[in-house]
Design an enzyme around this catalytic site. Structure first.
Site, short mmCIF file in Angstrom:
data_model
loop_
_atom_site.label_atom_id
_atom_site.label_comp_id
_atom_site.label_asym_id
_atom_site.label_seq_id
_atom_site.Cartn_x
_atom_site.Cartn_y
_atom_site.Cartn_z
N CYS A 1 -91.41 13.67 16.73
CA CYS A 1 -92.24 14.90 17.07
C CYS A 1 -92.47 15.60 15.44
O CYS A 1 -91.57 15.85 14.86
CB CYS A 1 -91.14 15.86 18.03
SG CYS A 1 -92.13 17.64 18.00
N CYS B 1 -89.18 30.93 6.78
CA CYS B 1 -88.29 30.68 7.81
C CYS B 1 -87.28 32.18 7.80
O CYS B 1 -86.47 32.43 6.75
CB CYS B 1 -87.28 29.56 7.41
SG CYS B 1 -86.14 29.19 8.91
N CYS C 1 -78.86 28.87 6.53
CA CYS C 1 -79.42 27.73 6.25
C CYS C 1 -79.67 27.76 4.56
O CYS C 1 -79.91 28.77 3.96
CB CYS C 1 -80.78 27.41 6.92
SG CYS C 1 -81.19 25.75 6.51
N CYS D 1 -84.52 16.81 22.82
CA CYS D 1 -85.20 16.84 21.61
C CYS D 1 -84.19 17.54 20.59
O CYS D 1 -83.73 18.55 21.06
CB CYS D 1 -86.35 17.47 21.51
SG CYS D 1 -87.41 17.44 19.93
N ARG E 1 -98.88 20.01 20.27
CA ARG E 1 -98.60 21.23 20.97
C ARG E 1 -98.81 22.62 20.25
O ARG E 1 -98.88 22.73 18.88
CB ARG E 1 -96.78 21.19 20.72
CG ARG E 1 -96.05 22.36 21.51
CD ARG E 1 -94.51 22.30 21.54
NE ARG E 1 -94.30 20.93 22.18
CZ ARG E 1 -93.65 20.08 21.58
NH1 ARG E 1 -92.93 20.18 20.30
NH2 ARG E 1 -93.42 19.06 22.23
N CYS F 1 -87.16 27.27 2.83
CA CYS F 1 -88.57 27.48 3.26
C CYS F 1 -89.04 28.94 3.42
O CYS F 1 -88.52 29.93 3.87
CB CYS F 1 -88.35 26.90 4.59
SG CYS F 1 -87.55 25.34 4.64
N CYS G 1 -85.35 21.34 23.61
CA CYS G 1 -85.24 21.22 22.03
C CYS G 1 -84.31 21.85 21.61
O CYS G 1 -84.33 23.15 21.63
CB CYS G 1 -86.86 21.28 21.50
SG CYS G 1 -88.10 20.63 22.42
N1 SAM Z 1 -84.03 22.87 9.87
C1 SAM Z 1 -84.79 22.12 10.65
C2 SAM Z 1 -85.99 21.79 10.02
O1 SAM Z 1 -86.56 22.47 9.05
O2 SAM Z 1 -86.45 20.73 10.11
C3 SAM Z 1 -85.01 22.74 12.02
C4 SAM Z 1 -85.70 23.89 12.25
S1 SAM Z 1 -87.06 24.53 11.61
C5 SAM Z 1 -86.82 26.14 12.14
C6 SAM Z 1 -88.27 23.96 12.48
C7 SAM Z 1 -89.80 24.20 12.21
O3 SAM Z 1 -89.96 25.50 12.56
C8 SAM Z 1 -90.29 24.14 10.74
O4 SAM Z 1 -90.44 23.01 10.31
C9 SAM Z 1 -91.30 25.19 10.70
O5 SAM Z 1 -92.71 24.17 10.99
C10 SAM Z 1 -91.39 25.87 11.96
N2 SAM Z 1 -91.16 27.38 11.72
C11 SAM Z 1 -90.06 27.88 11.22
N3 SAM Z 1 -90.16 29.12 10.74
C12 SAM Z 1 -91.58 29.44 11.33
C13 SAM Z 1 -92.29 30.81 11.34
N4 SAM Z 1 -91.96 31.89 10.84
N5 SAM Z 1 -93.45 30.67 11.78
C14 SAM Z 1 -93.85 29.44 12.58
N6 SAM Z 1 -93.03 28.27 12.33
C15 SAM Z 1 -92.10 28.20 11.90
FE1 SF4 Z 2 -83.37 25.81 6.98
FE2 SF4 Z 2 -85.55 27.35 8.14
FE3 SF4 Z 2 -85.98 25.44 6.34
FE4 SF4 Z 2 -85.12 24.42 8.61
S1 SF4 Z 2 -87.26 25.71 8.47
S2 SF4 Z 2 -84.61 23.89 6.80
S3 SF4 Z 2 -83.70 26.11 9.56
S4 SF4 Z 2 -84.80 27.32 6.03
#
Ligand code: SAM
Ligand code: SF4
Ligand code: DTB
Length: 327
Positions: free
Chosen positions: A192, A64, A57, A132, A264, A61, A101
C-alpha cells in the site's frame, strides 16, 4: 483481488504530465473508462484506521501532527493493548469495513514492539478482516515476521516526488522509503503506497510522485492519495490550499497509470465535501478510509458516508456487515 500485471510498466514524466494537462472532461472520461475495464464502477473498498501508537515520533515530516519536533499539542501515548485493538477492529467490521489498518508513530519498530504488533495482526486477522500496518521503516527480518502473522498489506508512502522530498522531510530519505518497500514486496506482503498533495508542490512534482508510484514494479496493490490536512503547529499549517479540482486530476492520473490498483481517496475527505468526493469516485477512486477518525484527525463519520453512498449509489466492496455495505 485483481491480478496485477508483472509486465514492467514504464511511464515517462512527459506522458504523466500530458495526462495532467488534458481538458478536465477528457481526463475524467479516460479515467472512468480505465476504471470500468478493471473494476465494478460502483463498489468502494472500506478500510478503517486505528492509531495504535500515537505521537512522539522522532521524524520531522512537515505535515504530521505526530512528530515530536512540532508543537501540535498532541498527547504522546504508549502502544495500545492488543485487547483494545481487537475491540476497535470488531467495531470496524460490524460497521462494514473489510480491512483494518493499524498505524504507529515510529521511525520504525523496535524488535520488542514488533512482537506486540505481530499479536495484533494475528488477532485482527482471526476476526476475518484483512490486515494492514504502517510502522515506518523496517529492518531485515521484520517484514517476514509480519507476513508470518498473517499481514495482508503494509502501508509505506513515497509521499512526494524524490526531488521535493527533502523540502518536507529531512530525517529519512526517499531512498529509505524504497528500501522498506522492497523488503515488504520480498516478504510477499501486498504493498500500500501512495502520497500526499497540497504541500506547496508544483504540478510537476505531483506528476513525479504518480510517475514513481506507477513505475514501481509490480505496481502497488493499494494507492492512498492524501490531501494535506493542515494541523496547527506543523510547518505546513499555513500552506495555501490546493485547488480541489487539481486533487481530482491527481486521482484520475493515478487511476489511468495504475489501472488495476485500488486508488484510495484518503485524508482530507471531510474538507473536500460531497461534490468533490463524487468527482474523485468518477475519476476512479475506489477505496476510502471509513470511520470517524483517521489517525489523529477527523474523517466523515459513518452516517455521513452512508448518506453519500446512498446519494451516489455506491456500496462497500465485499463487506458482510451493514451500513455502507448494505446499500
Ligand atoms: N510513521 C509511519 C510512516 O510515516 O510511514 C506511518 C504513519 S504516517 C502518519 C502515514 C501517512 O499519513 C504519511 O505517509 C502521510 O502520507 C499521511 N499523513 C500524515 N499526516 C498527514 C496530514 N496531516 N494530512 C494528510 N496526510 C497525512
Ligand atoms: Fe513519524 Fe508522522 Fe513522519 Fe510517520 S509521518 S514518520 S508518524 S512524523
Ligand atoms: C495514508 O496514506 N493515510 C493514512 C494512512 N495511510 C496511515 C493516514 C492519514 C493521516 C492523516 C492525518 C492524521 O489523522 O493524523
Amino acid at each position: 483481488m485483481n491480478d496485477l500485471t508483472q509486465v514492467p510498466v514504464a511511464w515517462s514524466l512527459a506522458q504523466v504530465e500530458a495526462l495532467f494537462a488534458l481538458p478536465f472532461n477528457d481526463l475524467l472520461f479516460q479515467a472512468q473508462t480505465v476504471h470500468r475495464a478493471h473494476f465494478d464502477a460502483n463498489a468502494v473498498q472500506l478500510s478503517t484506521l486505528l492509531s495504535i501508537k500515537t505521537g512522539g515520533c522522532s521524524e520531522d515530516c512537515g505535515y504530521c501532527s505526530q512528530s515530536a519536533r512540532h508543537d501540535t499539542g498532541l498527547e504522546r501515548e504508549k502502544l495500545l493493548d492488543v485487547a483494545e485493538v481487537v475491540q476497535a477492529a470488531q467495531a470496524a467490521k460490524d460497521a462494514g469495513a473489510t480491512r483494518f489498518c493499524m498505524g504507529a508513530a515510529w521511525r520504525g519498530p523496535k524488535d520488542k514492539d514488533l512482537g506486540a504488533v505481530v499479536d495484533m495482526v494475528r488477532e485482527v486477522k482471526a476476526l476475518g478482516l484483512e490486515t494492514c500496518v504502517t510502522l515506518g521503516m523496517l529492518k531485515p527480518g521484520q517484514a517476514e515476521q509480519l507476513k508470518e502473522a498473517g499481514l495482508d498489506y503494509y502501508n509505506h508512502n513515497l509521499d512526494t516526488a524524490s526531488e521535493f522530498y527533502g523540502q518536507v522531510i529531512t530525517t529519512h530519505t526517499h531512498a529509505d522509503r524504497l528500501d522498506t518497500l522492497a523488503q515488504v514486496r520480498d516478504a510477499g506482503i501486498h504493498v500500500c503506497c501512495g502520497g500526499i498533495v497540497g504541500l506547496g508542490e508544483s504540478r510537476r512534482v505531483r506528476a513525479g510522485l504518480i510517475l514513481e508510484l506507477a513505475n514501481l514494479n509490480p505496481q502497488p496493490e493499494s494507492v492512498p492519495i492524501n490531501m494535506l490536512v493542515k494541523v496547527p503547529g506543523t510547518p505546513l499549517a499555513a500552506e495555501t490550499d490546493l485547488d480541489p479540482l487539481e486533487f481530482v486530476r491527481t486521482i484520475a492520473v493515478a487511476r489511468i497509470t495504475m489501472p488495476a490498483s485500488h486508488v484510495r481517496l484518503s485524508a482530507g475527505r471531510r474538507e473536500l465535501g460531497e461534490a468533490v468526493q463524487a468527482l474523485c469516485f468518477l475519476a476512479g477512486a475506489n477505496s476510502i478510509f471509513y470511520g470517524d477518525k483517521l489517525l489523529t484527525t477527523g474523517n466523515p463519520d459513518v452516517e455521513a458516508d452512508e448518506i453519500l453512498f446512498a446519494k451516489l449509489g455506491l456500496r462497500g466492496e465485499g463487506a458482510q456487515g451493514r451500513r455502507c455495505a448494505g446499500h
